[in-house]
Design a protein around this motif. Sequence first.
Motif, PDB file in Angstrom:
ATOM      1  N   ALA B  97      -1.771  48.687  11.624  1.00 14.21           N
ATOM      2  CA  ALA B  97      -1.517  49.892  12.404  1.00 14.21           C
ATOM      3  C   ALA B  97      -2.402  51.048  11.927  1.00 14.21           C
ATOM      4  N   THR B  98      -2.819  50.987  10.660  1.00 13.66           N
ATOM      5  CA  THR B  98      -3.771  51.968  10.157  1.00 13.66           C
ATOM      6  C   THR B  98      -4.884  51.215   9.430  1.00 13.66           C
ATOM      7  N   GLU B 100      -5.896  51.261   6.276  1.00  9.07           N
ATOM      8  CA  GLU B 100      -5.563  50.601   5.004  1.00  9.07           C
ATOM      9  C   GLU B 100      -4.697  49.362   5.207  1.00  9.07           C
ATOM     10  N   ASP B 101      -3.784  49.422   6.196  1.00  8.96           N
ATOM     11  CA  ASP B 101      -2.967  48.238   6.484  1.00  8.96           C
ATOM     12  C   ASP B 101      -3.842  47.069   6.904  1.00  8.96           C
ATOM     13  N   ASP B 102      -4.876  47.388   7.688  1.00 11.83           N
ATOM     14  CA  ASP B 102      -5.744  46.323   8.166  1.00 11.83           C
ATOM     15  C   ASP B 102      -6.525  45.683   7.025  1.00 11.83           C
ATOM     16  N   VAL B 103      -7.028  46.518   6.130  1.00 15.29           N
ATOM     17  CA  VAL B 103      -7.785  45.977   5.000  1.00 15.29           C
ATOM     18  C   VAL B 103      -6.869  45.132   4.106  1.00 15.29           C
ATOM     19  N   PHE B 105      -4.388  43.363   5.075  1.00 14.07           N
ATOM     20  CA  PHE B 105      -3.809  42.203   5.768  1.00 14.07           C
ATOM     21  C   PHE B 105      -4.171  40.860   5.120  1.00 14.07           C
ATOM     22  N   LEU B 118      -3.491  47.794  -4.069  1.00 12.80           N
ATOM     23  CA  LEU B 118      -3.854  49.205  -3.896  1.00 12.80           C
ATOM     24  C   LEU B 118      -5.289  49.496  -4.325  1.00 12.80           C
ATOM     25  N   VAL B 121      -7.888  47.624  -2.021  1.00 16.31           N
ATOM     26  CA  VAL B 121      -8.055  48.225  -0.701  1.00 16.31           C
ATOM     27  C   VAL B 121      -8.900  49.494  -0.815  1.00 16.31           C
ATOM     28  N   GLY B 153     -12.149  44.570   5.068  1.00 18.06           N
ATOM     29  CA  GLY B 153     -11.147  43.516   4.958  1.00 18.06           C
ATOM     30  C   GLY B 153     -11.723  42.269   4.302  1.00 18.06           C
TER      31      GLY B 153
END
Lengths: 266, 279
Positions: B97-98, B100-103, B105, B118, B121, B153
């Motif tokens: 959804a953002t 950082e979330d994508d990276v 995943f 953390l 990313v 990612g």
Amino acid sequence: MSKFIFGRYLPLSSVVHRLDPRNKLLLSFCYIILVFLANSWVSYLILIAMTLGAIWASKIRLGFFLRGIRPLIWLIIFTVILQLLFSPTGGHVYWHWAFINITQFGVINAGYIFIRFLLIIMMSTLLTLSTQPLDIATGLASLMKPLRWVKVPVDTLAMMLSIALRFVPTLMDEAQKIMNAQRARGVDFGEGGLIKQAKSLIPLMVPLFMSAFNRAEDLSTAMEARGYQDSEHRSQYRILTWQRRDTVTWLIFGVGLILILISRRW
Amino acid sequence: MDNIIEVQQLSYQYPDSGDRPALQQVTFDVHRGEWLAIVGHNGSGKSTLARAIDGLLPFTEGTVTVGGIQLSPETVWQVREQIGMIFQNPDNQFVGATVEDDVAFGLENRQISRDEMLPRVRDALQRVGMADFATREPSSLSGGQKQRVALAGVVAIAPQILILDEATSMLDPQGRQDMLALVRELHREQHLTIISITHDIDEAANADRLLVINDGRLIQEAPPATIFAQGERLVELGLDVPFTAKLAAALRVRGITPPDGYLTTEEMEAWLCQSGLNT
């Protein structure tokens, strides 16, 4: 649509904004129970004080909430009038005509319903205004965790929810683009009779569905290529932490609950 | 030389495509640390080939070996572990959804603990120059930025091999150049093996070796200079001609004959200066 405040997020930095979303979801849920517990003017006064306090703490202007109520005002007025005209007989009868009775009981009930509507809308608006959709999704997923014991695929549902949320703006943009493209070819959206209007939706809906399926196909391939096997055996990047301020909100809520239980007599 | 990928007699046919197979007996090797470009016109089977290597297509004939592991339904996740893949459409491969979330995943899928995630990313975003965009949503990014996030990612999981499946074809020229510069840097510094599927001639010119695919067959395997020297034949294969080759052709029409063979931009520049055309 832009007038619709309900469901929008307002980025501000206040205590309410920084609360744990799980906490806010639970609080909003319990607040609704509280609203139905209240049954006297004093208890409603306490509720109103709690609500205004929460709004004040969120630093969001009160006008925002009033604007949020505006699209729902007709529904509220309609319900209140029904309540006023057709409530069961009880107390002093003010006015009587055929099967319509305006009674003391009815007037009080209508007043209660009006306040209940207002309070619930304001509090749920506060929830969405002060919480990012993504946080709501994470909070919901976390609150649903216990449902695992009754075999609900919570992690998969959470993944579906987060993908759905992520694609809402993308599909909105896409819908706008398709509409403009079809307009450029001479389709009139929202013109003519009911059937014609419905028919003009086909050149929007069919490509939109096609595109959504293609996107889903691409996305699932990309997810697999990035090592996604199932939703259970994964670690989590986004975590929620319960802080002291979250506990404090429940203390306040507890005080409110006790006050309302006491004031139910009056 | 050390081969990281070996493809033997690979054939594949899409279920509903009639008689024409998408890939026919394709055999090639990829050396460790090499930049290999696979070129061919639309529908020549190059994307199918990339997907087959990553185990995304269930081919029936031939074998694919990645890092010593032969691809099969049992080993597919071990194979994928070594491969990072970036696809064509920047919007459709964005899961989070953002940013950082994508990276994160890919890291989540590998069950890496949050404490380790953390910094990884953050570093990955730093690497692709997207650190300031960590909390942004995909709809607020440009296509080039989304592809850089996709690259982050891949950087975060640090695979051996990076497959670019027409990753720059939907970007504007600036986005394409930035992306290629980033990939070049990664290739140089982390000794990634890169397979880029493309019909962008500049991207192909970066490669150590080119594979030309036509109608599902591997028809040529040579360094870029050799293949670009063929000039008109590239056009027949549905490929573009590099700028220097176009310039050479235009000069020949005007009675000036530059040296035969493919010249890089620098070589062409040097020759033009020497030839004294500007006097």
